[in-house]
Design an enzyme around this catalytic site. Structure first.
Site, PDB file in Angstrom:
ATOM      1  N   HIS A  67      85.748  94.724 -46.734  1.00 24.49           N
ATOM      2  CA  HIS A  67      84.974  95.666 -45.914  1.00 24.49           C
ATOM      3  C   HIS A  67      85.693  96.053 -44.629  1.00 24.49           C
ATOM      4  O   HIS A  67      85.264  96.985 -43.949  1.00 24.49           O
ATOM      5  CB  HIS A  67      83.593  95.083 -45.587  1.00 24.49           C
ATOM      6  CG  HIS A  67      83.607  93.997 -44.552  1.00 24.49           C
ATOM      7  ND1 HIS A  67      83.537  92.658 -44.876  1.00 24.49           N
ATOM      8  CD2 HIS A  67      83.681  94.053 -43.197  1.00 24.49           C
ATOM      9  CE1 HIS A  67      83.557  91.944 -43.763  1.00 24.49           C
ATOM     10  NE2 HIS A  67      83.642  92.759 -42.736  1.00 24.49           N
ATOM     11  N   GLY A 213      87.327  88.435 -42.324  1.00 18.60           N
ATOM     12  CA  GLY A 213      88.610  88.319 -43.003  1.00 18.60           C
ATOM     13  C   GLY A 213      89.318  87.001 -42.766  1.00 18.60           C
ATOM     14  O   GLY A 213      90.251  86.658 -43.491  1.00 18.60           O
TER      15      GLY A 213
END
Length: 262
Positions: A67, A213
């Protein structure tokens, strides 16, 4: 810091990323010893604007969240960083060659939130820059397992405060049954087998905006990738962070994708 990057139609849940300045940060953690997490990657825009975190898994490959709104023409990957703004001799800065999201990932959804970032050249490995090994299996961490997550993200909700240096916090695995209960996410969204719920039942220990992340490490093994949490509730009771679990399926895809560059 700008508006949250909102997931699907739910205003209560956010991806832990800060497009145009949004990202996830560490709540209740501590600054790490400089350059002691050599696998950590900082993904930035215009030299200082944090987009996401990531983990170096090979000299020219970084694993992060799908994302993350990365642009290979605008963004850079920094390895060996402790401060995101200060000059440091350990830093190595890279352009992005390729962005490869997991094939089943769909924007605005919570599932399959992982992406590979290929660097334009190989990193020079040393004490400050070193890949983290991928897990040898897709084991599911048991509830109660203490793990750790690091990032350059937000350190408190209101007022929002971000960190210039890398911080890390211990979080505890929470069962999916508990995480899907009404007191937690209430199946909005459903925490699936491809996700890991981790935080503290008492709150105050969590990843937050700007940490997306980054790796979730359990017993010194990378088990997940920072993915999403509840809007404006980083570190709140009943609002633990959610991480993409590195399942056997995901591990096989990663190894197949980067196999030619081992």
């Amino acid at each position: 810091m700008g508006a949250f990057f909102t997931l699907s139609t739910s205003a209560a849940v956010i991806l832990l990323v800060i497009p145009g300045g949004l990202c996830v940060e560490i709540i209740g953690g501590d600054e790490v010893k400089p350059h002691s997490r050599p696998f950590m990657a900082l993904i930035i825009r215009e030299k200082t604007e944090v987009i996401c975190g990531g983990a170096l898994i090979k000299p020219n490959w970084v694993l992060t969240a799908a994302h993350c709104p990365l642009d290979k023409n605008k963004d850079e990957v920094v390895l060996g960083a402790h401060s995101r703004t200060r000059k440091e001799k350990e830093k190595q800065v890279f352009k992005i060659a390729k962005l490869i999201r997991y094939p089943r990932y769909r924007p605005g959804k919570w599932d399959h939130d992982l992406m590979l970032v290929q660097l334009t050249r190989r990193a020079k490995l040393n004490k400050a820059v070193k890949p983290i090994d991928l897990p040898t299996s897709g084991d599911d961490p048991k509830p109660g397992t203490v793990c750790r997550v690091a990032g350059w993200g937000q350190t408190q909700n209101n007022p929002r405060k971000t960190s210039d240096t890398l911080r890390e916090v211990n979080v505890t695995i929470i069962s999916r049954e508990t995480c899907n209960s009404a007191e937690y996410y209430g199946n909005k969204p459903t925490i699936t087998d491809g996700m890991i719920c981790a935080g503290s039942k008492k709150g105050k220990r969590d990843s937050c905006r700007g940490d997306s992340g980054g790796p979730l490490i359990c017993k010194n093994v990378m088990r997940g990738i920072t993915s999403f949490g509840k809007k404006n509730k980083c570190g709140a009771i009943g609002a633990p962070g959610v991480y993409t679990r590195l399942t056997k399926q995901y591990i096989q895809w990663i190894k197949k994708t980067i196999g030619g560059d081992l």
